[in-house]
Motif scaffolding. Structure first.
Motif, PDB file in Angstrom:
ATOM      1  N   ILE A  69       0.843  -1.208   0.000  1.00  0.00           N
ATOM      2  CA  ILE A  69       0.000   0.000   0.000  1.00  0.00           C
ATOM      3  C   ILE A  69       0.874   1.251   0.000  1.00  0.00           C
ATOM      4  O   ILE A  69       0.596   2.215  -0.736  1.00  0.00           O
ATOM      5  CB  ILE A  69      -0.960  -0.010   1.214  1.00  0.00           C
ATOM      6  CG1 ILE A  69      -2.020  -1.098   1.045  1.00  0.00           C
ATOM      7  CG2 ILE A  69      -1.608   1.339   1.420  1.00  0.00           C
ATOM      8  CD1 ILE A  69      -3.028  -0.848  -0.053  1.00  0.00           C
ATOM      9  N   THR A  70       1.934   1.252   0.785  1.00  0.00           N
ATOM     10  CA  THR A  70       2.829   2.416   0.827  1.00  0.00           C
ATOM     11  C   THR A  70       3.481   2.643  -0.527  1.00  0.00           C
ATOM     12  O   THR A  70       3.532   3.786  -1.019  1.00  0.00           O
ATOM     13  CB  THR A  70       3.898   2.214   1.918  1.00  0.00           C
ATOM     14  OG1 THR A  70       3.250   2.023   3.172  1.00  0.00           O
ATOM     15  CG2 THR A  70       4.825   3.408   1.997  1.00  0.00           C
ATOM     16  N   VAL A  75       4.256   5.486  -5.681  1.00  0.00           N
ATOM     17  CA  VAL A  75       4.574   5.323  -7.095  1.00  0.00           C
ATOM     18  C   VAL A  75       3.365   5.668  -7.966  1.00  0.00           C
ATOM     19  O   VAL A  75       3.453   6.485  -8.876  1.00  0.00           O
ATOM     20  CB  VAL A  75       5.061   3.883  -7.384  1.00  0.00           C
ATOM     21  CG1 VAL A  75       5.266   3.662  -8.865  1.00  0.00           C
ATOM     22  CG2 VAL A  75       6.344   3.614  -6.611  1.00  0.00           C
ATOM     23  N   GLU A  76       2.231   5.019  -7.705  1.00  0.00           N
ATOM     24  CA  GLU A  76       1.065   5.204  -8.572  1.00  0.00           C
ATOM     25  C   GLU A  76       0.246   6.432  -8.193  1.00  0.00           C
ATOM     26  O   GLU A  76      -0.491   6.942  -9.022  1.00  0.00           O
ATOM     27  CB  GLU A  76       0.165   3.962  -8.507  1.00  0.00           C
ATOM     28  CG  GLU A  76       0.802   2.728  -9.099  1.00  0.00           C
ATOM     29  CD  GLU A  76      -0.145   1.557  -9.078  1.00  0.00           C
ATOM     30  OE1 GLU A  76      -1.253   1.675  -9.628  1.00  0.00           O
ATOM     31  OE2 GLU A  76       0.229   0.520  -8.496  1.00  0.00           O
ATOM     32  N   LYS A  77       0.318   6.841  -6.966  1.00  0.00           N
ATOM     33  CA  LYS A  77      -0.439   7.968  -6.409  1.00  0.00           C
ATOM     34  C   LYS A  77      -1.942   7.723  -6.422  1.00  0.00           C
ATOM     35  O   LYS A  77      -2.575   7.791  -5.394  1.00  0.00           O
ATOM     36  CB  LYS A  77      -0.103   9.269  -7.116  1.00  0.00           C
ATOM     37  CG  LYS A  77       1.365   9.586  -7.119  1.00  0.00           C
ATOM     38  CD  LYS A  77       1.613  10.996  -6.768  1.00  0.00           C
ATOM     39  CE  LYS A  77       3.058  11.340  -6.936  1.00  0.00           C
ATOM     40  NZ  LYS A  77       3.834  11.312  -5.795  1.00  0.00           N
ATOM     41  N   PHE A  78      -2.540   7.413  -7.573  1.00  0.00           N
ATOM     42  CA  PHE A  78      -3.981   7.172  -7.668  1.00  0.00           C
ATOM     43  C   PHE A  78      -4.188   6.045  -8.677  1.00  0.00           C
ATOM     44  O   PHE A  78      -4.239   6.269  -9.881  1.00  0.00           O
ATOM     45  CB  PHE A  78      -4.697   8.450  -8.121  1.00  0.00           C
ATOM     46  CG  PHE A  78      -6.170   8.452  -7.858  1.00  0.00           C
ATOM     47  CD1 PHE A  78      -6.677   8.273  -6.585  1.00  0.00           C
ATOM     48  CD2 PHE A  78      -7.061   8.649  -8.898  1.00  0.00           C
ATOM     49  CE1 PHE A  78      -8.036   8.292  -6.346  1.00  0.00           C
ATOM     50  CE2 PHE A  78      -8.425   8.671  -8.662  1.00  0.00           C
ATOM     51  CZ  PHE A  78      -8.918   8.496  -7.384  1.00  0.00           C
ATOM     52  N   PRO A  79      -4.273   4.794  -8.207  1.00  0.00           N
ATOM     53  CA  PRO A  79      -4.295   3.649  -9.124  1.00  0.00           C
ATOM     54  C   PRO A  79      -5.543   3.613  -9.998  1.00  0.00           C
ATOM     55  O   PRO A  79      -6.599   4.120  -9.627  1.00  0.00           O
ATOM     56  CB  PRO A  79      -4.255   2.443  -8.181  1.00  0.00           C
ATOM     57  CG  PRO A  79      -4.791   2.950  -6.889  1.00  0.00           C
ATOM     58  CD  PRO A  79      -4.423   4.393  -6.814  1.00  0.00           C
ATOM     59  N   ASP A  80      -5.406   3.036 -11.172  1.00  0.00           N
ATOM     60  CA  ASP A  80      -6.534   2.886 -12.091  1.00  0.00           C
ATOM     61  C   ASP A  80      -7.497   1.821 -11.577  1.00  0.00           C
ATOM     62  O   ASP A  80      -7.109   0.880 -10.895  1.00  0.00           O
ATOM     63  CB  ASP A  80      -6.042   2.484 -13.484  1.00  0.00           C
ATOM     64  CG  ASP A  80      -5.192   3.576 -14.116  1.00  0.00           C
ATOM     65  OD1 ASP A  80      -5.457   4.762 -13.825  1.00  0.00           O
ATOM     66  OD2 ASP A  80      -4.266   3.236 -14.878  1.00  0.00           O
ATOM     67  N   VAL A  81      -8.764   1.979 -11.967  1.00  0.00           N
ATOM     68  CA  VAL A  81      -9.783   1.006 -11.592  1.00  0.00           C
ATOM     69  C   VAL A  81      -9.507  -0.303 -12.329  1.00  0.00           C
ATOM     70  O   VAL A  81      -9.164  -0.312 -13.506  1.00  0.00           O
ATOM     71  CB  VAL A  81     -11.191   1.545 -11.933  1.00  0.00           C
ATOM     72  CG1 VAL A  81     -12.251   0.484 -11.704  1.00  0.00           C
ATOM     73  CG2 VAL A  81     -11.494   2.803 -11.134  1.00  0.00           C
ATOM     74  N   GLY A  82      -9.634  -1.427 -11.623  1.00  0.00           N
ATOM     75  CA  GLY A  82      -9.415  -2.734 -12.225  1.00  0.00           C
ATOM     76  C   GLY A  82      -8.755  -3.684 -11.243  1.00  0.00           C
ATOM     77  O   GLY A  82      -8.590  -3.379 -10.065  1.00  0.00           O
ATOM     78  N   THR A  83      -8.381  -4.831 -11.752  1.00  0.00           N
ATOM     79  CA  THR A  83      -7.725  -5.837 -10.912  1.00  0.00           C
ATOM     80  C   THR A  83      -6.315  -6.095 -11.414  1.00  0.00           C
ATOM     81  O   THR A  83      -6.015  -5.915 -12.592  1.00  0.00           O
ATOM     82  CB  THR A  83      -8.513  -7.168 -10.926  1.00  0.00           C
ATOM     83  OG1 THR A  83      -8.585  -7.643 -12.265  1.00  0.00           O
ATOM     84  CG2 THR A  83      -9.906  -7.004 -10.364  1.00  0.00           C
ATOM     85  N   ALA A  84      -5.476  -6.508 -10.498  1.00  0.00           N
ATOM     86  CA  ALA A  84      -4.092  -6.855 -10.822  1.00  0.00           C
ATOM     87  C   ALA A  84      -3.633  -7.915  -9.834  1.00  0.00           C
ATOM     88  O   ALA A  84      -4.199  -8.050  -8.747  1.00  0.00           O
ATOM     89  CB  ALA A  84      -3.195  -5.624 -10.751  1.00  0.00           C
ATOM     90  N   ARG A  85      -2.617  -8.643 -10.218  1.00  0.00           N
ATOM     91  CA  ARG A  85      -2.063  -9.658  -9.324  1.00  0.00           C
ATOM     92  C   ARG A  85      -0.589  -9.833  -9.609  1.00  0.00           C
ATOM     93  O   ARG A  85      -0.108  -9.489 -10.683  1.00  0.00           O
ATOM     94  CB  ARG A  85      -2.806 -10.982  -9.435  1.00  0.00           C
ATOM     95  CG  ARG A  85      -2.699 -11.641 -10.783  1.00  0.00           C
ATOM     96  CD  ARG A  85      -3.501 -12.930 -10.861  1.00  0.00           C
ATOM     97  NE  ARG A  85      -4.851 -12.667 -10.434  1.00  0.00           N
ATOM     98  CZ  ARG A  85      -5.745 -13.567 -10.111  1.00  0.00           C
ATOM     99  NH1 ARG A  85      -5.416 -14.827 -10.180  1.00  0.00           N
ATOM    100  NH2 ARG A  85      -6.947 -13.254  -9.737  1.00  0.00           N
ATOM    101  N   PHE A 130      -8.777   2.887   1.473  1.00  0.00           N
ATOM    102  CA  PHE A 130      -9.301   3.964   0.639  1.00  0.00           C
ATOM    103  C   PHE A 130      -8.174   4.948   0.383  1.00  0.00           C
ATOM    104  O   PHE A 130      -7.496   5.383   1.303  1.00  0.00           O
ATOM    105  CB  PHE A 130     -10.484   4.656   1.323  1.00  0.00           C
ATOM    106  CG  PHE A 130     -11.673   3.764   1.453  1.00  0.00           C
ATOM    107  CD1 PHE A 130     -12.620   3.695   0.437  1.00  0.00           C
ATOM    108  CD2 PHE A 130     -11.854   2.968   2.574  1.00  0.00           C
ATOM    109  CE1 PHE A 130     -13.705   2.853   0.533  1.00  0.00           C
ATOM    110  CE2 PHE A 130     -12.938   2.125   2.684  1.00  0.00           C
ATOM    111  CZ  PHE A 130     -13.871   2.069   1.666  1.00  0.00           C
ATOM    112  N   ILE A 131      -8.006   5.275  -0.898  1.00  0.00           N
ATOM    113  CA  ILE A 131      -6.889   6.145  -1.285  1.00  0.00           C
ATOM    114  C   ILE A 131      -7.444   7.400  -1.957  1.00  0.00           C
ATOM    115  O   ILE A 131      -8.370   7.339  -2.755  1.00  0.00           O
ATOM    116  CB  ILE A 131      -5.908   5.386  -2.208  1.00  0.00           C
ATOM    117  CG1 ILE A 131      -4.647   6.194  -2.431  1.00  0.00           C
ATOM    118  CG2 ILE A 131      -6.560   4.980  -3.510  1.00  0.00           C
ATOM    119  CD1 ILE A 131      -3.519   5.382  -3.047  1.00  0.00           C
ATOM    120  N   ARG A 132      -6.864   8.521  -1.566  1.00  0.00           N
ATOM    121  CA  ARG A 132      -7.295   9.809  -2.104  1.00  0.00           C
ATOM    122  C   ARG A 132      -6.372  10.221  -3.243  1.00  0.00           C
ATOM    123  O   ARG A 132      -5.187   9.917  -3.247  1.00  0.00           O
ATOM    124  CB  ARG A 132      -7.243  10.859  -0.982  1.00  0.00           C
ATOM    125  CG  ARG A 132      -7.735  12.237  -1.366  1.00  0.00           C
ATOM    126  CD  ARG A 132      -7.784  13.149  -0.162  1.00  0.00           C
ATOM    127  NE  ARG A 132      -6.506  13.279   0.518  1.00  0.00           N
ATOM    128  CZ  ARG A 132      -5.614  14.217   0.247  1.00  0.00           C
ATOM    129  NH1 ARG A 132      -5.836  15.085  -0.707  1.00  0.00           N
ATOM    130  NH2 ARG A 132      -4.493  14.283   0.916  1.00  0.00           N
TER     131      ARG A 132
END
Length: 139
Positions: A69-70, A75-85, A130-132
């Protein structure tokens, strides 16, 4: 007065000797009870070792979730909607799954992160975050 002469004396000695110690049968029964108790204790000890190992894995999974999460915030600041693994390179056997979704607030997204370390219990470590949006506004 003697009890029955020399024969009575021998019987007295035998009676005293029999009442002073344990018989072989009593010793064998006692050892059997102790052996069963030790088998039970060893089973509990093995179970305890398994639980300690699982707790260590769960603690490691929570620390990896916090680290992920940190890094995501930095790095991403505000990640895109979707899934990743993916998997953690330095920790074999530990994998992550991330699901990002929108919320009612446009500048906030919900991140559901699962750290999988045991395929039998995939939901053992799950973090809801939750990320702002902290990106610089575009002029």
């Amino acid at each position: 007065m003697e009890k029955g002469g020399a024969g009575g004396l021998v019987i007295d000695r035998l009676e005293r000797r029999a009442s002073c110690g344990f018989t072989l049968l009593e010793v064998m029964v006692a050892l059997t009870v102790v052996a069963f108790a030790f088998v039970g204790l060893l089973g509990l000890h093995n179970r305890n070792l398994v639980l300690v190992g699982r707790d260590q894995d769960l603690t490691r999974a929570m620390l990896l979730a916090r680290q992920y999460i940190t890094e995501m915030e930095l790095v991403e600041k505000f990640p895109d909607v979707g899934t990743a693994r993916g998997e953690f390179a330095n920790y074999p056997g530990f994998a992550w799954e991330r699901e990002v979704s929108d919320t009612d607030l446009p500048e906030v997204r919900q991140v559901r992160l699962r750290i999988i370390f045991d395929e039998r219990i995939p939901d053992a470590c799950e973090l809801l975050y939750f990320i702002r949006d902290r990106r610089e506004p575009q002029p």
